[in-house]
Design a protein around this motif. Sequence first.
Motif, PDB file in Angstrom:
ATOM      1  N   GLY A 153     -18.363 131.111  50.672  1.00 32.51           N
ATOM      2  CA  GLY A 153     -18.757 132.138  51.548  1.00 32.51           C
ATOM      3  C   GLY A 153     -17.631 131.991  52.757  1.00 32.51           C
ATOM      4  O   GLY A 153     -17.226 132.804  53.502  1.00 32.51           O
ATOM      5  N   PHE A 154     -16.886 130.674  52.763  1.00 31.66           N
ATOM      6  CA  PHE A 154     -16.091 130.578  53.783  1.00 31.66           C
ATOM      7  C   PHE A 154     -14.581 130.181  53.183  1.00 31.66           C
ATOM      8  O   PHE A 154     -13.813 129.529  54.089  1.00 31.66           O
ATOM      9  N   GLY A 155     -14.431 130.566  52.056  1.00 32.34           N
ATOM     10  CA  GLY A 155     -13.081 130.461  51.539  1.00 32.34           C
ATOM     11  C   GLY A 155     -11.916 130.912  52.499  1.00 32.34           C
ATOM     12  O   GLY A 155     -10.775 130.469  52.285  1.00 32.34           O
ATOM     13  N   THR A 165     -16.031 120.134  66.459  1.00 28.68           N
ATOM     14  CA  THR A 165     -17.124 121.132  65.973  1.00 28.68           C
ATOM     15  C   THR A 165     -16.952 122.522  65.305  1.00 28.68           C
ATOM     16  O   THR A 165     -17.458 122.418  64.234  1.00 28.68           O
ATOM     17  N   GLY A 166     -15.856 123.033  65.493  1.00 24.36           N
ATOM     18  CA  GLY A 166     -15.275 124.201  65.014  1.00 24.36           C
ATOM     19  C   GLY A 166     -14.883 124.019  63.623  1.00 24.36           C
ATOM     20  O   GLY A 166     -13.676 123.162  63.455  1.00 24.36           O
ATOM     21  N   ILE A 214      -8.359 133.769  58.059  1.00 30.07           N
ATOM     22  CA  ILE A 214      -9.064 134.550  59.207  1.00 30.07           C
ATOM     23  C   ILE A 214      -8.705 133.852  60.491  1.00 30.07           C
ATOM     24  O   ILE A 214      -8.225 134.608  61.524  1.00 30.07           O
ATOM     25  N   GLY A 215      -8.812 132.515  60.640  1.00 37.57           N
ATOM     26  CA  GLY A 215      -8.630 131.929  61.990  1.00 37.57           C
ATOM     27  C   GLY A 215      -9.489 132.535  63.102  1.00 37.57           C
ATOM     28  O   GLY A 215     -10.716 132.930  63.045  1.00 37.57           O
ATOM     29  N   GLY A 257     -10.787 122.599  59.902  1.00 38.50           N
ATOM     30  CA  GLY A 257     -10.258 122.485  58.756  1.00 38.50           C
ATOM     31  C   GLY A 257      -8.555 122.811  58.603  1.00 38.50           C
ATOM     32  O   GLY A 257      -7.955 121.895  57.840  1.00 38.50           O
ATOM     33  N   ASP A 258      -8.078 123.179  59.632  1.00 36.18           N
ATOM     34  CA  ASP A 258      -6.776 123.292  59.699  1.00 36.18           C
ATOM     35  C   ASP A 258      -6.019 121.787  59.802  1.00 36.18           C
ATOM     36  O   ASP A 258      -5.228 121.629  59.292  1.00 36.18           O
TER      37      ASP A 258
END
Length: 299
Positions: A112-114, A218-219, A119-120, A224-225
């Motif tokens: 669900g977060f692919g 946390t984010g 989007i960032g 991920g980046d």
Amino acid sequence: NRQRLPRSRSACESARMAVISTSGGWRFAIDLGGTFTDIVAWDPDGAVHTHKLLSRDAGHGSDPAVRGIGDVLARRSGPGARVASVRLGTTVATNALLERKGEPTLLVTTRGFGDALRIGYQHRPDIFARGIRLPPMLYSAVIEADERVDAAGDVLTPLDDESLRRALDGARRDGLRSVAIAFLHGVRNPEHELRAAALATAAGFEEVVASHEVAPLTGLVARGDSAVADAYLSPVLLRYVRQFLRELAGRHGGPELLLMQSNGGLVDPDGFRGINSVLSGPAGGVVGLAAAGRSSGTD
């Protein structure tokens, strides 16, 4: 291999270490750029020597930093000169990022977060533009794993190991060799990321990066980046470091090698990673300027 603790030094300590005399040997501080390679060398008596050469020279196939060391020794020293230490700042990772020449990378994230990294933060450089042109993402493919951890670190949906294993095997067969794993709230409870990393290693991935280890933030987007950037750049960077070490050892023995990170600190080769090297070259100028200012009484 992500859990090793590199021998790292702060920017201030790095500047101080750069001027400490090494008895009986030459010391080199080198900036390897995309166009030029700049060298500052201290001979065993403490005298300073400088040298500049092209980083890309069709007439020479050897590493420019190693070649530059040889040039300085040939001109300023007699036979048998010993190289005691080398400090190296490089734009290898910087250029790989700017030119999009990193290692094709797979992103593994929560189902669900692919598209979360795409989007960032929804930043829009031109707020009134009708056609938003986003830069290309660093990852080449995405796997959405069946798993979910809440903000407290409690497991809501256990990781589906078998389906993830099949997806990873397929991505590896497609030729991908580097993978970044970033699950929602993975920094609160890294169990799923660690299991996914083990599955990726078993599938034959050569570079496996878990987000909670390289960027315990946390984010999801920032973490991920960072994980993707590390997986994308580290293979390119580490290939260069291994090549440099081979040439350095072959021509000048095995001197101590420390590499400059983006924060201006030095780290040994085992701790040098893509995520910490994007500003390796430019950081040297900032550290040098600060040291020059302090030596002249300027803050």
